[in-house]
Write an enzyme that holds these catalytic residues in place. Structure first.
Site, PDB file in Angstrom:
ATOM      1  N   GLU A  44     -61.833  15.926   1.489  1.00 24.07           N
ATOM      2  CA  GLU A  44     -63.237  15.549   1.660  1.00 24.07           C
ATOM      3  C   GLU A  44     -63.397  14.048   1.825  1.00 24.07           C
ATOM      4  OE1 GLU A  44     -63.206  18.618  -1.799  1.00 24.07           O
ATOM      5  OE2 GLU A  44     -61.777  17.313  -0.772  1.00 24.07           O
ATOM      6  N   CYS A  72     -64.139  14.415  -5.967  1.00 26.36           N
ATOM      7  CA  CYS A  72     -64.719  14.574  -4.627  1.00 26.36           C
ATOM      8  C   CYS A  72     -66.187  15.000  -4.712  1.00 26.36           C
ATOM      9  CB  CYS A  72     -63.926  15.600  -3.829  1.00 26.36           C
ATOM     10  SG  CYS A  72     -62.249  15.060  -3.446  1.00 26.36           S
ATOM     11  N   TRP A  79     -21.083  32.811   9.778  1.00 32.46           N
ATOM     12  CA  TRP A  79     -22.497  32.753  10.132  1.00 32.46           C
ATOM     13  C   TRP A  79     -23.009  34.090  10.658  1.00 32.46           C
ATOM     14  CZ3 TRP A  79     -25.618  29.238   8.406  1.00 32.46           C
ATOM     15  CH2 TRP A  79     -25.128  27.967   8.115  1.00 32.46           C
ATOM     16  N   THR A 131     -22.111  30.417  -3.833  1.00 33.22           N
ATOM     17  CA  THR A 131     -22.613  29.898  -2.554  1.00 33.22           C
ATOM     18  C   THR A 131     -22.356  28.402  -2.446  1.00 33.22           C
ATOM     19  OG1 THR A 131     -24.316  31.598  -2.387  1.00 33.22           O
ATOM     20  CG2 THR A 131     -24.687  29.585  -1.151  1.00 33.22           C
ATOM     21  N   ASP A 147     -19.763  27.703   0.597  1.00 33.95           N
ATOM     22  CA  ASP A 147     -20.409  27.140   1.788  1.00 33.95           C
ATOM     23  C   ASP A 147     -20.527  25.626   1.757  1.00 33.95           C
ATOM     24  OD1 ASP A 147     -20.709  29.772   2.428  1.00 33.95           O
ATOM     25  OD2 ASP A 147     -22.883  29.852   2.110  1.00 33.95           O
ATOM     26  N   LEU A 177     -28.154  21.550   1.912  1.00 37.81           N
ATOM     27  CA  LEU A 177     -29.495  21.954   1.486  1.00 37.81           C
ATOM     28  C   LEU A 177     -30.531  20.893   1.832  1.00 37.81           C
ATOM     29  CD1 LEU A 177     -28.683  23.580  -1.985  1.00 37.81           C
ATOM     30  CD2 LEU A 177     -28.767  24.657   0.262  1.00 37.81           C
ATOM     31  N   GLU A 201     -31.771  30.764  -1.737  1.00 42.45           N
ATOM     32  CA  GLU A 201     -30.984  31.001  -0.527  1.00 42.45           C
ATOM     33  C   GLU A 201     -29.664  31.716  -0.788  1.00 42.45           C
ATOM     34  OE1 GLU A 201     -30.533  27.938   2.303  1.00 42.45           O
ATOM     35  OE2 GLU A 201     -32.655  27.427   2.376  1.00 42.45           O
ATOM     36  N   GLY A 239     -26.371  33.119  -3.755  1.00 40.95           N
ATOM     37  CA  GLY A 239     -25.824  34.243  -3.026  1.00 40.95           C
ATOM     38  C   GLY A 239     -26.492  35.564  -3.322  1.00 40.95           C
ATOM     39  N   LEU A 278     -29.831  36.322  -5.682  1.00 39.66           N
ATOM     40  CA  LEU A 278     -31.020  36.924  -5.090  1.00 39.66           C
ATOM     41  C   LEU A 278     -31.377  38.240  -5.773  1.00 39.66           C
ATOM     42  CD1 LEU A 278     -30.052  36.182  -1.401  1.00 39.66           C
ATOM     43  CD2 LEU A 278     -32.201  35.425  -2.447  1.00 39.66           C
TER      44      LEU A 278
END
Length: 350
Positions: A53, A92, A178, A204, A208, A212, A291, A293, A297
Site C-alpha cells: 500500500e 499501512c 539423472w 543424497t 549427489d 542446492l 528434495e 532422498g 521424503l
C-alpha cells in the site's frame, strides 16, 4: 463487483513479484483506482521494506501534483488486510487514513495476531468504506506459506522428486543418475529462488554432492538443511562451502561454525520431522523444499507433513532401482516439459 475482481487479479499479479524476497512476511499487491483508471501500483518488495500500500500511494504522490485531492476520491485495492501495528514499518492502515482514501477493497483478512481484523476495524472507525473477500480464495492461496507458518507454527512443505515411468527414484548402487531433463532442472532452480530453505537427507548429500543453489536461474540462493544423525558427512562437500546458511540436524552437537548451524536433536526415532520443522520455524523459515532422498521424503509423507508435492516423471523405464516415494493426493496441475511430465499434488482433505 466485476471491476473489483479485475483489479484484485492485477494486485495478485503484483504480489507474486515479491515471492522469495519478503519472507517471513506475506506477499502483497496493491492497486489504486481513480475515475476507473489505475494511478498507482505497488507490492511488498523486500522484508523490512515498505509494504504494498505504501508503494502504491507513493507512486501516486510522485505522479500527480494534486495527489492529496486525487487520493481522497480514489479506491485502494489490496490482496491482504492492511496492517494496523508497528513492525519493521509503520501501519499501512494509518497511511490510508492519513490520505483520506474513502474506499478500500481487500482480498482476505490477515490471521496474524497483531492484525487479524484490527486493520479493517481501524479503517471503518475512520469512516472508510471497506469491502472484504473479493477473490478471497485466490488471495488465501497466494499466501499459503505465510498462513501455514502463522496457523500451524511450521514452514510450508513442498516435496520434490523425479521418477522414471516405472516409478524408480535412483539406481540401487546409490550412484547419481539423472532422470529429469534440462527444462525441469531450470524450473527447479527457479523454485529454489522462491523458497526459504532446501532440505536433503545424508545419503543424497553424500551421493549427489549437491550445491542446492540457483545457478540456473536468477534470484537469491535459499538456506540449506541436511539430516546427518551421526555427523558422518565430510566437510569437503558443497553443502559445507559457506556460500549459504546451512542447518545440520544431528544427534551429537549444537554449535555454530561459520555459516553452518548444527542443531542437536536427542531423539531421532520418534517425531523427527516434527522436531526439524519446529526448529526451522524458530529460524523464521517460512517454506521448505524437500528434495530427497526417497527415505527422507517418505518420512514426511508418512507423518502427513506436506502441503504440496511436485513430481517429475520421465519416459524412461529402468526395470530396477530404488522405488520412488509413495504418496496419495489430488493432482492440481499437470504440465508437459518435453519428455518429462510434472504433476503437482495437494493433500486430500476431508
Amino acid at each position: 463487483m466485476f471491476i473489483h475482481e479485475i483489479v484484485i487479479k492485477r494486485a495478485i499479479e503484483l504480489a507474486k513479484l515479491g515471492l522469495g524476497t519478503v519472507s517471513p512476511n506475506p506477499i502483497v499487491g496493491s492497486v489504486i483506482i481513480y475515475q476507473n483508471k489505475i494511478i498507482g501500483e505497488g507490492y511488498h518488495q523486500a522484508y523490512g521494506k515498505a509494504h504494498a500500500e505504501v508503494n502504491a500511494i507513493n507512486q501516486v504522490l510522485k505522479s500527480f501534483a494534486n495527489a492529496d485531492e486525487i487520493l481522497k476520491q480514489s479506491t485502494l485495492y489490496v490482496t491482504l488486510e492492511p496492517c494496523s501495528h508497528f513492525g519493521k514499518t509503520p501501519p499501512c492502515a494509518d497511511l490510508i487514513i492519513k490520505y483520506q482514501i474513502q474506499n478500500v477493497v481487500i482480498g482476505c483478512l490477515d490471521p496474524f495476531e497483531s492484525v487479524n481484523g484490527k486493520g479493517v476495524e481501524k479503517l471503518k472507525e475512520a469512516g472508510i468504506n471497506v469491502t472484504i473477500g473479493v477473490l478471497e480464495q485466490e488471495c488465501l492461496a497466494l499466501n499459503e506459506r505465510f498462513f501455514t507458518r502463522v496457523n500451524k507454527q511450521r514452514p510450508y512443505i513442498i516435496l520434490k522428486w523425479a521418477q522414471t515411468a516405472d516409478h524408480y527414484f535412483a539406481p540401487e548402487t546409490g550412484q547419481q543418475k539423472w532422470i529429469s531433463n534440462d527444462a525441469a532442472k531450470r524450473l527447479v532452480h527457479l523454485w529454489r529462488s522462491q523458497e526459504d530453505c532446501i532440505l536433503v537427507g545424508k545419503n543424497t548429500a553424500y551421493a549427489d554432492n549437491p550445491q542446492l543453489n540457483v545457478r540456473l536461474s536468477d534470484g537469491r540462493n535459499p538456506k540449506r538443511a541436511v539430516i546427518d544423525r551421526d555427523l558422518e558427512l565430510p566437510k569437503s562437500l558443497n553443502i559445507f562451502d559457506n556460500s549459504a546458511k546451512t542447518f545440520v540436524f544431528n544427534k551429537a552437537k549444537t554449535d555454530i561454525e561459520d555459516k553452518t548451524l548444527y542443531i542437536g536433536i536427542e531423539d531421532f526415532d520418534y517425531f523427527l520431522p516434527q522436531y526439524i520443522l519446529y526448529q526451522l520455524y524458530l529460524q523464521d523459515i517460512q517454506s521448505v523444499i524437500i528434495e530427497g532422498g526417497a527415505k527422507t521424503l517418505q518420512t514426511f509423507i508418512d507423518s502427513n507433513l506436506w502441503d504440496e508435492a511436485r513430481i517429475f516423471t520421465s519416459n524412461q523405464n529402468w526395470n530396477a532401482g530404488l522405488k520412488a516415494p509413495s504418496i496419495n493426493g489430488n493432482i492440481t496441475e499437470n504440465i508437459n516439459l518435453g519428455d518429462n511430465k510434472l504433476n503437482i499434488l495437494k493433500p486430500i482433505t476431508a
